[in-house]
Design an enzyme around this catalytic site. Sequence first.
Site, PDB file in Angstrom:
ATOM      1  N   CYS A 153      -1.998  -0.637  12.050  1.00 51.77           N
ATOM      2  CA  CYS A 153      -2.240   0.482  12.803  1.00 51.77           C
ATOM      3  C   CYS A 153      -3.822   0.444  13.519  1.00 51.77           C
ATOM      4  O   CYS A 153      -4.699  -0.504  13.186  1.00 51.77           O
ATOM      5  CB  CYS A 153      -2.399   1.578  11.574  1.00 51.77           C
ATOM      6  SG  CYS A 153      -0.763   1.976  11.146  1.00 51.77           S
ATOM      7  N   ASN A 166      -6.913   2.242  13.235  1.00 52.33           N
ATOM      8  CA  ASN A 166      -7.710   2.850  12.016  1.00 52.33           C
ATOM      9  C   ASN A 166      -8.986   3.622  12.875  1.00 52.33           C
ATOM     10  O   ASN A 166      -9.696   2.829  13.399  1.00 52.33           O
ATOM     11  CB  ASN A 166      -8.005   2.112  10.848  1.00 52.33           C
ATOM     12  CG  ASN A 166      -6.825   1.828   9.923  1.00 52.33           C
ATOM     13  OD1 ASN A 166      -6.924   0.894   9.144  1.00 52.33           O
ATOM     14  ND2 ASN A 166      -5.716   2.165  10.397  1.00 52.33           N
ATOM     15  N   TYR A 217       0.948  -1.258   0.038  1.00 50.62           N
ATOM     16  CA  TYR A 217       0.051   0.058   0.066  1.00 50.62           C
ATOM     17  C   TYR A 217       0.826   1.350   0.145  1.00 50.62           C
ATOM     18  O   TYR A 217       1.941   1.162   0.477  1.00 50.62           O
ATOM     19  CB  TYR A 217      -0.896  -0.190   1.244  1.00 50.62           C
ATOM     20  CG  TYR A 217      -0.183  -0.098   2.460  1.00 50.62           C
ATOM     21  CD1 TYR A 217       0.306   1.248   3.205  1.00 50.62           C
ATOM     22  CD2 TYR A 217      -0.042  -1.350   3.293  1.00 50.62           C
ATOM     23  CE1 TYR A 217       1.030   1.191   4.430  1.00 50.62           C
ATOM     24  CE2 TYR A 217       0.658  -1.132   4.464  1.00 50.62           C
ATOM     25  CZ  TYR A 217       1.020   0.108   5.051  1.00 50.62           C
ATOM     26  OH  TYR A 217       1.662  -0.002   6.268  1.00 50.62           O
ATOM     27  N   HIS A 240      -4.765   6.656  13.386  1.00 47.09           N
ATOM     28  CA  HIS A 240      -4.855   7.473  12.136  1.00 47.09           C
ATOM     29  C   HIS A 240      -6.136   7.146  11.596  1.00 47.09           C
ATOM     30  O   HIS A 240      -6.810   6.477  11.902  1.00 47.09           O
ATOM     31  CB  HIS A 240      -3.648   7.481  11.093  1.00 47.09           C
ATOM     32  CG  HIS A 240      -3.598   6.230  10.459  1.00 47.09           C
ATOM     33  ND1 HIS A 240      -4.355   5.834   9.453  1.00 47.09           N
ATOM     34  CD2 HIS A 240      -2.992   5.252  10.541  1.00 47.09           C
ATOM     35  CE1 HIS A 240      -4.003   4.711   8.612  1.00 47.09           C
ATOM     36  NE2 HIS A 240      -3.161   4.150   9.614  1.00 47.09           N
ATOM     37  N   GLY A 249       6.275   1.169  13.256  1.00 42.63           N
ATOM     38  CA  GLY A 249       5.200   1.441  12.032  1.00 42.63           C
ATOM     39  C   GLY A 249       3.789   1.284  12.512  1.00 42.63           C
ATOM     40  O   GLY A 249       2.740   1.685  11.845  1.00 42.63           O
TER      41      GLY A 249
END
Length: 177
Positions: free
Chosen positions: A124, A126, A88, A106, A102
């Site tokens: 992450c 999200n 991505y 967000h 990483g």
Amino acid sequence: MQTGAGKYLVRDDTRSFTIGRSQVSTVDMRTHHMAVVRDGEQINNIPVTTGKPGFTTRSGTKVIMEKVGAMTMDSETVGIPKGSPEYYKLDTRWNMRITWTGEFLHAAPWSQWAQGRRNVSHGCTNMGLDDARWMFESSMVGDVVRFTGSDRPFEPTEGIGVWQYSWPQWQQQSALR
């Protein structure tokens, strides 16, 4: 007053400081929600999605290390090369780094369908645009974010890892023991 060999205290000095507000967020990867607690009172409950199988988000206590309003996330930086089905390269908003490896909190409008329901990210946390903006504006570098619900532990070297140690473990690392 002597304080050591050849060392003397020349003056007595006093300083004061103020401790800021407390904000601790808890991401439950099984219920897919993040509870935000400020000064002991829950102020928000945000639907999230975290790491899918193969990209499991790490459980443990992390700290917001930096905030970046807009950035491009490229999976090559975390070892997922171009050509991989998992590759991505996305422009993201309201980014809060929580590991050196990483993981970020967000905005991810592309995964809003899964937020609060299932884990589909590459590790992450999200959130929807409005929730991510609120979190970004309501958080400070240094705020604690606890993660529960995965069998993948957060290692102390992956971020600000002092929270991973019990008090006895922390004391064992001291040069004074």
